[in-house]
Motif scaffolding. Structure first.
Motif, mmCIF file in Angstrom:
data_model
loop_
_atom_site.group_PDB
_atom_site.id
_atom_site.type_symbol
_atom_site.label_atom_id
_atom_site.label_comp_id
_atom_site.label_asym_id
_atom_site.label_seq_id
_atom_site.Cartn_x
_atom_site.Cartn_y
_atom_site.Cartn_z
ATOM 1 N N ALA A 200 20.430 -6.380 -12.374
ATOM 2 C CA ALA A 200 19.748 -7.452 -13.102
ATOM 3 C C ALA A 200 19.398 -8.603 -12.164
ATOM 4 O O ALA A 200 18.294 -9.184 -12.223
ATOM 5 N N ALA A 201 20.330 -8.942 -11.269
ATOM 6 C CA ALA A 201 20.077 -10.007 -10.301
ATOM 7 C C ALA A 201 18.961 -9.611 -9.336
ATOM 8 O O ALA A 201 18.121 -10.447 -8.954
ATOM 9 N N LEU A 202 18.944 -8.325 -8.940
ATOM 10 C CA LEU A 202 17.882 -7.855 -8.050
ATOM 11 C C LEU A 202 16.513 -7.958 -8.735
ATOM 12 O O LEU A 202 15.508 -8.323 -8.096
ATOM 13 N N ALA A 203 16.473 -7.604 -10.019
ATOM 14 C CA ALA A 203 15.214 -7.715 -10.753
ATOM 15 C C ALA A 203 14.738 -9.170 -10.806
ATOM 16 O O ALA A 203 13.541 -9.460 -10.656
ATOM 17 N N LEU A 204 15.683 -10.097 -11.000
ATOM 18 C CA LEU A 204 15.337 -11.522 -11.037
ATOM 19 C C LEU A 204 14.838 -11.992 -9.671
ATOM 20 O O LEU A 204 13.844 -12.734 -9.573
ATOM 21 N N LYS A 205 15.508 -11.546 -8.611
ATOM 22 C CA LYS A 205 15.074 -11.923 -7.261
ATOM 23 C C LYS A 205 13.695 -11.336 -6.955
ATOM 24 O O LYS A 205 12.868 -11.989 -6.310
ATOM 25 N N ALA A 206 13.469 -10.096 -7.385
ATOM 26 C CA ALA A 206 12.161 -9.484 -7.151
ATOM 27 C C ALA A 206 11.065 -10.271 -7.863
ATOM 28 O O ALA A 206 9.962 -10.482 -7.324
ATOM 29 N N SER A 207 11.346 -10.734 -9.072
ATOM 30 C CA SER A 207 10.365 -11.538 -9.813
ATOM 31 C C SER A 207 10.108 -12.865 -9.107
ATOM 32 O O SER A 207 8.961 -13.330 -8.986
ATOM 33 N N THR A 208 11.163 -13.488 -8.585
ATOM 34 C CA THR A 208 11.023 -14.751 -7.847
ATOM 35 C C THR A 208 10.221 -14.536 -6.566
ATOM 36 O O THR A 208 9.351 -15.362 -6.202
ATOM 37 N N LEU A 222 12.303 -13.719 2.841
ATOM 38 C CA LEU A 222 13.765 -13.859 2.868
ATOM 39 C C LEU A 222 14.394 -13.209 1.631
ATOM 40 O O LEU A 222 15.421 -12.510 1.726
ATOM 41 N N LEU A 223 13.781 -13.426 0.465
ATOM 42 C CA LEU A 223 14.295 -12.814 -0.760
ATOM 43 C C LEU A 223 14.197 -11.293 -0.712
ATOM 44 O O LEU A 223 15.107 -10.570 -1.146
ATOM 45 N N VAL A 224 13.088 -10.778 -0.185
ATOM 46 C CA VAL A 224 12.926 -9.325 -0.072
ATOM 47 C C VAL A 224 13.992 -8.737 0.838
ATOM 48 O O VAL A 224 14.545 -7.657 0.579
ATOM 49 N N LYS A 225 14.319 -9.465 1.907
ATOM 50 C CA LYS A 225 15.373 -9.005 2.826
ATOM 51 C C LYS A 225 16.723 -8.952 2.113
ATOM 52 O O LYS A 225 17.498 -8.010 2.278
ATOM 53 N N GLU A 226 17.004 -9.995 1.319
ATOM 54 C CA GLU A 226 18.260 -10.005 0.561
ATOM 55 C C GLU A 226 18.299 -8.854 -0.453
ATOM 56 O O GLU A 226 19.341 -8.217 -0.644
ATOM 57 N N ILE A 227 17.152 -8.608 -1.083
ATOM 58 C CA ILE A 227 17.084 -7.508 -2.063
ATOM 59 C C ILE A 227 17.350 -6.174 -1.378
ATOM 60 O O ILE A 227 18.096 -5.328 -1.886
ATOM 61 N N ARG A 228 16.753 -5.987 -0.194
ATOM 62 C CA ARG A 228 16.932 -4.741 0.531
ATOM 63 C C ARG A 228 18.406 -4.537 0.904
ATOM 64 O O ARG A 228 18.947 -3.436 0.775
ATOM 65 N N THR A 229 19.055 -5.611 1.367
ATOM 66 C CA THR A 229 20.482 -5.519 1.732
ATOM 67 C C THR A 229 21.342 -5.186 0.512
ATOM 68 O O THR A 229 22.245 -4.339 0.577
#
Length: 387
Positions: A200-208, A222-229
């Protein structure tokens, strides 16, 4: 003279008739009275078939199995007017009194209880008095009764064994159900409390990140990098959940191949989970050319048992050589997997003296085997499994 002679002759006939009459009346009465006295004193020893018949009724009349031998002891005591009768059985190689009738006091005769060529116990019978041993006819009768009591004792023992096995089977099923539900709870907790919120948090970060693609490209990267990790970390968690359910090495390499891979890791100092050792340990896997197909549950249990056993060898045994042998015995009824893990280390007794050693691994292995209805045994340097 002739008249006197005739009178004497008549008196003789009268005496003979009176004697015969008295004999005809008295002898049966005497015999009857003797039988009554003997039966009161010695019971039915003169009628062995009656005694055997009384004991044989226990095979027919419904009687709780835990009362059968007690009824047998009381029957023998009452029918033979004995002061004491006891039935002794063997349990775990040790004798114990199963049934008693009367009070022990006089010298006892001990008659083995034989059934199926095996001694299952003994029949202990006290004499009616110290100076009155049993006659040969009585001993022969008691030996016949002992054969019947032996059959009763074997029946009681088999019933007890069946009840014990039924209880163990019930407990085993309960453990399996509890273990399965506990495993389901653990997986649900991992999915609900960890994986679901993370996704759920990843989905929110992807939307951001999507919103920042135009206004803040660096922030979006930076957000995409965090999502990938985060995705990589969660993939590892998912793989661990799947691995705990069924190690993929079994599907990829087969059971024997997966075990050989574990042995190779031990030989190359890879399997140790942080355990430091400065000596060489050679693990050899001994298996037939091919194993027949095994149930999935047996494969998984075997793999985990071998892994836990090897870990114990690495951590505690101080061994230089270890063998893992597998074979399957096939019959017309079922197939049985035989597993043996043996090392040349210090032995389990010395391991237990080490406060750093833990017995939880052995407990887990035993539980895995029992869940599948198998047998687990351990000696100083060997773990044996049948399932």
């Amino acid at each position: 003279m002739g008249c006197s002679s005739g009178l004497q002759s008549g008196n003789i006939y009268i005496s003979l008739f009176a004697t015969a009459f008295i004999t005809v009346l008295f002898v049966p009465l005497r015999d009857r009275l003797k039988r009554i006295i003997n039966r009161f004193t010695y019971g039915d020893r003169e009628d062995p078939y009656r005694v055997i018949d009384q004991l044989g009724k226990l095979f027919v009349i419904p009687t709780p199995h835990d009362e059968i031998l007690s009824e047998a002891a009381h029957t023998i005591k009452q029918t033979l007017r004995l002061p004491y009768v006891a039935i002794e059985l063997k349990k775990g190689g040790l004798p114990y009194i199963e049934a008693i009738a009367g009070a022990s006091g006089n010298a006892k005769e001990v008659i083995p209880l034989i059934h199926g060529g095996q001694e299952v116990g003994c029949l202990m019978i006290a004499r009616r008095s110290h100076d009155e041993p049993f006659t040969s006819a009585e001993l022969q009768l008691l030996e016949g009764l002992a054969r019947q009591v032996g059959a009763l004792a074997q029946s009681v023992r088999m019933t007890d064994d069946l009840q014990r096995l039924a209880e163990e089977l019930k407990e085993s099923r309960e453990r399996i159900v509890l273990a399965r539900e506990e495993e389901r709870r653990r997986i649900r907790r991992n999915l609900h409390d960890d994986l679901a919120p993370t996704l759920a948090a990843l989905a929110l970060k992807a939307s951001t990140a999507e919103d920042l693609l135009i206004s803040d490209t660096s922030g979006a990267k930076l957000l995409v990098k965090e999502i990938r990790t985060s995705i990589r970390d969660k993939v590892k968690d998912i793989r661990k959940i799947a691995y705990d359910l069924r190690p993929p090495a079994i599907d990829e390499l087969g059971l024997v191949g997966a075990i050989r891979e574990r042995a190779l890791q031990v030989n190359n100092f890879i399997l140790g989970f942080g355990v430091q050792r400065d000596y060489a340990l050679k693990v050899e896997v001994i298996v037939p050319s091919a194993l027949p197909p095994l149930p999935a549950a047996v494969e998984v249990a075997t793999f985990w048992i071998v892994q836990e056993a090897l870990l114990n060898v690495v951590r505690h045994s101080q061994a230089e050589y270890c063998t893992v042998s597998l074979r399957v015995e096939e019959t017309n009824v079922a197939s049985t997997l035989q597993l043996h893990v043996k090392d040349n280390g210090i032995g389990i007794l010395q391991q237990k003296q080490n406060p750093k050693s833990s017995g939880i691994g052995l407990k887990v292995m035993k539980e895995r085997v029992e869940e599948l209805g198998g047998e687990f045994s351990i000696t100083a340097n060997e773990i044996s499994v049948q399932m």
